[in-house]
Design a protein around this motif. Structure first.
Motif, PDB file in Angstrom:
ATOM      1  N   GLY A   1     -48.349 -16.540 -25.297  1.00 40.94           N
ATOM      2  CA  GLY A   1     -48.555 -15.401 -24.908  1.00 40.94           C
ATOM      3  C   GLY A   1     -49.907 -15.233 -24.499  1.00 40.94           C
ATOM      4  N   GLY A   2     -51.013 -15.802 -24.985  1.00 39.84           N
ATOM      5  CA  GLY A   2     -52.238 -15.781 -24.845  1.00 39.84           C
ATOM      6  C   GLY A   2     -52.538 -16.418 -23.568  1.00 39.84           C
ATOM      7  N   GLY A   3     -52.051 -17.511 -22.947  1.00 41.63           N
ATOM      8  CA  GLY A   3     -52.005 -17.978 -21.715  1.00 41.63           C
ATOM      9  C   GLY A   3     -51.645 -17.084 -20.908  1.00 41.63           C
ATOM     10  N   VAL A   4     -50.450 -16.549 -20.819  1.00 38.18           N
ATOM     11  CA  VAL A   4     -49.772 -15.486 -19.901  1.00 38.18           C
ATOM     12  C   VAL A   4     -50.614 -14.388 -19.676  1.00 38.18           C
ATOM     13  N   LEU A   5     -51.393 -13.879 -20.872  1.00 34.64           N
ATOM     14  CA  LEU A   5     -52.259 -12.571 -20.921  1.00 34.64           C
ATOM     15  C   LEU A   5     -53.722 -13.035 -20.061  1.00 34.64           C
ATOM     16  N   ILE A   6     -54.163 -14.360 -20.188  1.00 31.99           N
ATOM     17  CA  ILE A   6     -55.316 -14.557 -19.481  1.00 31.99           C
ATOM     18  C   ILE A   6     -54.826 -14.685 -17.840  1.00 31.99           C
ATOM     19  N   ALA A   7     -53.673 -15.050 -17.478  1.00 31.54           N
ATOM     20  CA  ALA A   7     -53.361 -15.204 -16.358  1.00 31.54           C
ATOM     21  C   ALA A   7     -53.187 -14.010 -15.528  1.00 31.54           C
ATOM     22  N   LEU A   8     -52.500 -13.220 -16.510  1.00 31.40           N
ATOM     23  CA  LEU A   8     -52.118 -11.783 -15.950  1.00 31.40           C
ATOM     24  C   LEU A   8     -53.327 -10.716 -15.740  1.00 31.40           C
ATOM     25  N   ASP A   9     -54.142 -11.049 -16.761  1.00 35.61           N
ATOM     26  CA  ASP A   9     -55.250 -10.268 -16.789  1.00 35.61           C
ATOM     27  C   ASP A   9     -56.153 -10.276 -15.320  1.00 35.61           C
ATOM     28  N   VAL A  10     -56.062 -11.350 -14.643  1.00 43.12           N
ATOM     29  CA  VAL A  10     -56.648 -11.491 -13.329  1.00 43.12           C
ATOM     30  C   VAL A  10     -56.081 -11.123 -12.409  1.00 43.12           C
ATOM     31  N   VAL A  11     -54.585 -10.836 -12.395  1.00 46.79           N
ATOM     32  CA  VAL A  11     -53.958 -10.378 -11.073  1.00 46.79           C
ATOM     33  C   VAL A  11     -53.451  -8.864 -11.249  1.00 46.79           C
ATOM     34  N   LEU A  12     -53.413  -8.261 -12.616  1.00 50.65           N
ATOM     35  CA  LEU A  12     -52.917  -6.868 -12.894  1.00 50.65           C
ATOM     36  C   LEU A  12     -54.005  -6.282 -13.647  1.00 50.65           C
ATOM     37  N   PRO A  13     -53.802  -5.010 -13.577  1.00 54.30           N
ATOM     38  CA  PRO A  13     -54.767  -4.218 -14.549  1.00 54.30           C
ATOM     39  C   PRO A  13     -54.444  -4.598 -15.974  1.00 54.30           C
ATOM     40  N   ARG A  14     -55.521  -4.626 -16.754  1.00 52.62           N
ATOM     41  CA  ARG A  14     -55.435  -5.057 -18.118  1.00 52.62           C
ATOM     42  C   ARG A  14     -54.310  -4.379 -19.185  1.00 52.62           C
ATOM     43  N   PRO A  15     -54.172  -3.296 -19.080  1.00 51.11           N
ATOM     44  CA  PRO A  15     -52.846  -2.430 -19.683  1.00 51.11           C
ATOM     45  C   PRO A  15     -51.619  -3.086 -19.321  1.00 51.11           C
ATOM     46  N   ALA A  16     -51.460  -3.081 -17.909  1.00 51.98           N
ATOM     47  CA  ALA A  16     -50.195  -3.857 -17.640  1.00 51.98           C
ATOM     48  C   ALA A  16     -50.071  -5.216 -18.224  1.00 51.98           C
ATOM     49  N   ALA A  17     -51.172  -5.935 -18.223  1.00 52.04           N
ATOM     50  CA  ALA A  17     -50.900  -7.196 -18.486  1.00 52.04           C
ATOM     51  C   ALA A  17     -50.637  -7.434 -19.892  1.00 52.04           C
ATOM     52  N   THR A  18     -51.217  -6.392 -20.722  1.00 51.02           N
ATOM     53  CA  THR A  18     -50.786  -6.495 -22.192  1.00 51.02           C
ATOM     54  C   THR A  18     -49.474  -6.208 -22.704  1.00 51.02           C
ATOM     55  N   VAL A  19     -48.919  -5.041 -21.859  1.00 48.67           N
ATOM     56  CA  VAL A  19     -47.806  -4.602 -22.107  1.00 48.67           C
ATOM     57  C   VAL A  19     -46.887  -5.641 -21.836  1.00 48.67           C
TER      58      VAL A  19
END
Length: 163
Positions: free
Chosen positions: A117-135
């Protein structure tokens, strides 16, 4: 729960054969999770040495630190049965070895999910807005929960329902 699984015995096997079978099943499961967890851990170690990572914000650094530690704990929990086995080998404690190993693997899986989950959050946080990545990571963790907890509970429940 583990006592039910350990008490399951085929008609054609002795108690020792049953313990050997359970031990071999655990080893097969460990082979799968150890490899993936170690690859994830190695990948995470490399992130800190990327130039762009140093410019990331506090949130990213905190998520990274927690993710790296979760992966390290998962690795330690998945490798612990090897050391445990080495110390108890030929001590006649296979039943205890299986119970402890089962608990170590279950705990390791919790930390593995956290690190994924943390690894995916780090990656998604780069390409998506943080709220979307967190959801999305929340949805992913829910998906793990469905596959790893809800589905087995459903199958167990259906087995226990007469008819």
């Amino acid at each position: 729960m583990i006592s039910k699984r350990l008490s399951y015995q085929r008609d054609d096997e002795s108690s020792g054969e049953r313990l050997d079978r359970h031990w071999n099943e655990l080893l097969q499961e460990l082979r799968l999770v150890q490899t993936g967890t170690q690859i994830l851990f190695a990948f995470l170690l490399g992130i800190a040495f990327q130039n762009q990572f140093h410019t990331a914000d506090r949130f990213t650094h905190a998520v990274y630190a927690c993710t790296l530690l979760a992966a390290a704990v998962a690795v330690s929990l998945f490798l612990a049965p090897v050391a445990f086995h080495r110390f108890l080998y030929r001590e006649g404690l296979r039943d205890r070895l299986i119970i402890v190993t089962d608990r170590l693997v279950r705990a390791g899986m919790v930390f593995l999910v956290a690190s994924v989950g943390g690894g995916v959050l780090i990656a998604l946080d780069v390409v998506l807005p943080r709220p979307a990545a967190t959801v999305l990571v929340g949805v992913l963790l829910g998906w793990f929960g469905v596959l790893w907890l809800v589905l087995p509970a459903y199958v167990r429940h259906k087995r226990d329902v007469p008819g």
